[in-house]
Write a protein that holds these residues in place. Structure first.
Motif, mmCIF file in Angstrom:
data_model
loop_
_atom_site.group_PDB
_atom_site.id
_atom_site.type_symbol
_atom_site.label_atom_id
_atom_site.label_comp_id
_atom_site.label_asym_id
_atom_site.label_seq_id
_atom_site.Cartn_x
_atom_site.Cartn_y
_atom_site.Cartn_z
ATOM 1 N N VAL A 42 0.364 -1.007 0.456
ATOM 2 C CA VAL A 42 -0.141 0.088 0.163
ATOM 3 C C VAL A 42 0.812 0.992 -0.314
ATOM 4 O O VAL A 42 0.396 2.887 -0.710
ATOM 5 C CB VAL A 42 -1.006 -0.296 1.050
ATOM 6 N N LEU A 46 0.243 4.147 -3.458
ATOM 7 C CA LEU A 46 0.720 5.291 -2.835
ATOM 8 C C LEU A 46 1.610 6.497 -3.233
ATOM 9 O O LEU A 46 1.423 7.682 -3.396
ATOM 10 C CB LEU A 46 0.090 6.313 -1.427
ATOM 11 N N ALA A 88 -4.891 -0.283 -4.677
ATOM 12 C CA ALA A 88 -4.520 1.142 -3.638
ATOM 13 C C ALA A 88 -3.878 2.297 -4.427
ATOM 14 O O ALA A 88 -3.562 3.619 -4.774
ATOM 15 C CB ALA A 88 -3.371 0.885 -2.236
ATOM 16 N N ARG A 92 -4.010 7.404 -6.095
ATOM 17 C CA ARG A 92 -3.188 7.276 -5.550
ATOM 18 C C ARG A 92 -3.843 8.977 -5.997
ATOM 19 O O ARG A 92 -4.129 8.708 -7.492
ATOM 20 C CB ARG A 92 -1.808 7.456 -5.959
ATOM 21 N N ARG A 96 0.601 14.580 -1.980
ATOM 22 C CA ARG A 96 0.828 14.152 -1.086
ATOM 23 C C ARG A 96 -0.455 13.723 -0.392
ATOM 24 O O ARG A 96 -1.523 13.931 -0.096
ATOM 25 C CB ARG A 96 1.474 15.014 -0.246
ATOM 26 N N PRO A 97 -1.285 12.557 -0.350
ATOM 27 C CA PRO A 97 -2.137 12.082 -0.248
ATOM 28 C C PRO A 97 -2.168 12.117 1.777
ATOM 29 O O PRO A 97 -1.147 12.864 2.262
ATOM 30 C CB PRO A 97 -2.223 9.830 -0.194
ATOM 31 N N VAL A 102 -4.740 8.197 4.052
ATOM 32 C CA VAL A 102 -3.604 7.271 3.713
ATOM 33 C C VAL A 102 -4.268 5.528 4.590
ATOM 34 O O VAL A 102 -4.349 4.974 4.424
ATOM 35 C CB VAL A 102 -2.419 7.497 3.995
ATOM 36 N N THR A 105 -7.983 4.478 2.524
ATOM 37 C CA THR A 105 -6.719 3.360 2.154
ATOM 38 C C THR A 105 -5.966 2.123 2.722
ATOM 39 O O THR A 105 -6.591 1.254 1.942
ATOM 40 C CB THR A 105 -5.498 4.278 0.936
ATOM 41 N N MET A 157 6.486 4.946 3.041
ATOM 42 C CA MET A 157 6.578 6.127 1.379
ATOM 43 C C MET A 157 7.589 6.790 1.384
ATOM 44 O O MET A 157 7.417 6.942 0.449
ATOM 45 C CB MET A 157 5.260 6.874 2.230
#
Length: 172
Positions: A42, A46, A88, A92, A96-97, A102, A105, A157
């Protein structure tokens, strides 16, 4: 993708898998441990998108399928993590999420991945587990993965952001 990036991605999955099968069984909640391999997939999705995450999901899934104590038909986690990586990665955005995006997700990916694993076991009769027990395991897995998200996803990440290839320069 360069060889170095592939090796680093494989190492991240391997470390997650070693922790998942060696350390976290001591903290199992009703026999369910967090799926660190899913969290890595995940995190990659992302940052890097669906194609990279689906490939990483396949590799991670095969490793999870073959890691002891493998008590199921090989390929079930590979299928689940390929789909998790793709779905996932489609979430995106170019930006940036947010933290809430996050966590949502991860919750959705954990539900999807664990459900696919459970349903494929039901179809293959491997092992034959009552549906009520499957639902309980799926919910516990989602809770586990969401609880570990603040500790695992920022590190994963950040690592995948550092490994992202530089944008191509266009000469005029």
């Amino acid at each position: 993708m360069s060889v170095v990036r592939a090796v680093v991605a494989l190492l991240v999955v391997a470390v997650a898998l070693v922790l998942q099968v060696s350390l976290f069984p001591h903290f199992a909640w009703q026999g369910v441990v967090p799926n660190l391999a899913l969290l890595v997939v995940v995190g990659a999705a992302l940052v890097r998108g669906p194609e990279f995450a689906a490939v990483l999901g396949f590799v991670a899934g095969v490793l999870v399928d073959l890691a002891p104590p493998a008590d199921h038909v090989a390929g079930r986690w590979a299928l689940a993590l390929v789909l998790v990586g793709y779905v996932a990665g489609r979430v995106r955005q170019d930006a940036r999420p947010t933290a809430s995006a996050v966590v949502l997700t991860v919750a959705a990916a954990s539900f999807i991945g664990t459900s696919i694993f459970a349903l494929s076991g039901l179809i293959l009769r491997d092992p034959l587990v009552p549906v009520a027990e499957m639902i309980q395991v799926i919910l516990i897995a989602v809770v586990w993965d969401v609880l570990l998200t603040p500790f695992v996803l920022p590190v994963v990440m950040a690592l995948f952001r550092r490994m992202r290839p530089a944008p191509a320069q266009v000469a005029y």
